[in-house]
Design an enzyme around this catalytic site. Sequence first.
Site, PDB file in Angstrom:
ATOM      1  N   ASP A 140       0.812  -1.222   0.000  1.00  0.00           N
ATOM      2  CA  ASP A 140       0.000   0.000   0.000  1.00  0.00           C
ATOM      3  C   ASP A 140       0.842   1.266   0.000  1.00  0.00           C
ATOM      4  OD1 ASP A 140      -2.187  -1.681   0.155  1.00  0.00           O
ATOM      5  OD2 ASP A 140      -2.268  -1.602   2.347  1.00  0.00           O
ATOM      6  N   MET A 187      -6.489  -2.265  -4.171  1.00  0.00           N
ATOM      7  CA  MET A 187      -6.124  -2.303  -2.766  1.00  0.00           C
ATOM      8  C   MET A 187      -5.452  -0.996  -2.344  1.00  0.00           C
ATOM      9  SD  MET A 187      -4.718  -6.214  -2.420  1.00  0.00           S
ATOM     10  CE  MET A 187      -4.520  -6.098  -0.643  1.00  0.00           C
TER      11      MET A 187
END
Length: 413
Positions: A250, A293
Amino acid sequence: MGQESDSAPKIVTGEFGYTLEDVPHLSDYISHLPSRECYGTLFYSSLALPFLDLSQPLQDNPAYSAVRQYFVDLGDTVAQKGCDRVAFLVDGYVLVPIDRRAQGYAKGLIFDVLVYFESDDVHACIVTCGGLCPGLNTVIREIVCGLHHMYGVKSVLGIDGGYRGFYSKNTIPLTPNTVNDIHKRGGTVLGTSRGGHDTKKIVDSIQDRGINQVYIIGGDGTQKGAAVIFEEIRRRGLKVAVAGIPKTIDNDIPVIDKSFGFDSAVEEAERAITAAHVEATSIENGIGLVKLMGRYSGFIAMYATLASRDVDCCLIPESPFYLEGPGGLFEYIEKRLKENGHMVIVIAEGAGQELLSDSLRSANQQDASGNKLLQDVGLWISQRIKDHFSKQRKMAINLKYIDPRIYDSSNSK
């Protein structure tokens, strides 16, 4: 660009024999170069277009910072065992190696000599926790080889199966030979798991095995656990170093510029966007919706959007949006379909969570790593878009929803 620069390399010679040389920059070769910030990248005025002069959407994310400094303290120097020459990086300068006789004089200015562990006394261990991430085996390999070849450390153990492996599984001896080819494999050779953090049992295991260096590879939940382990070690007065190595696709970790695995995640996300674009352009009023994501950050979504050039709308947690009314998402979709006949929407999994109804939101639920569970905003917003246009009856749309984590394309809706 044929003009010559009047600037000269910035070199400073110290009185004790060391030399500071400034890191080169484009402005050293092109004088009076105007510039302006755009999306976190330096665009020169002769190249930047007016419509690109926008604020950075991720600038309010705690993990984002325009890094303009070096995170190297004056005392953060580590000399290799048996070396006669040492190099430093101080305040943006590259320090040319100096010989040992100058080190004593430079001590107060450059570094402090302080050895905590003799290499023969080091017993290190490595553990991987949480979800999988590209590059895990490479990190394991580099730690083992670095400890062995650079510092002469012979005893390195791998903890099998995450945090619970400290007290419920056997260890794995790690040497340069055993890790030689692991960077070519996916996943982690040590195994991983979520949860299983029992501070007392973990520290008991560390103490019983005589481990004095612990390398913990994991995301935010894992690093919180590492901090708790360190506090317990300090409370017991043990001579044990704990090193947390941030792992997340991330890229939502402050201070560091980029976490390993992020580039691979963006590459895979771009493939999903390409598939959505093919779907959207193949049918009248086609909409390709891709959920990516990122948890509560929009780095993957934004970087994949910029890389693909096929995205019409990118929704990220850092930029709130609304659906209905003037300037809303529904209005923009209708406008874009009338203009182009198709569109691609990318939404980060953490975007729009505040728009989900209370009945859908799991506000207090957490996963095994202690992370807040997110509702599937992709499925929710795809249904909202379908419902809106079916009620309006102005335009028939064909929406294809793609979630790259769903490996069987027949499950995409």
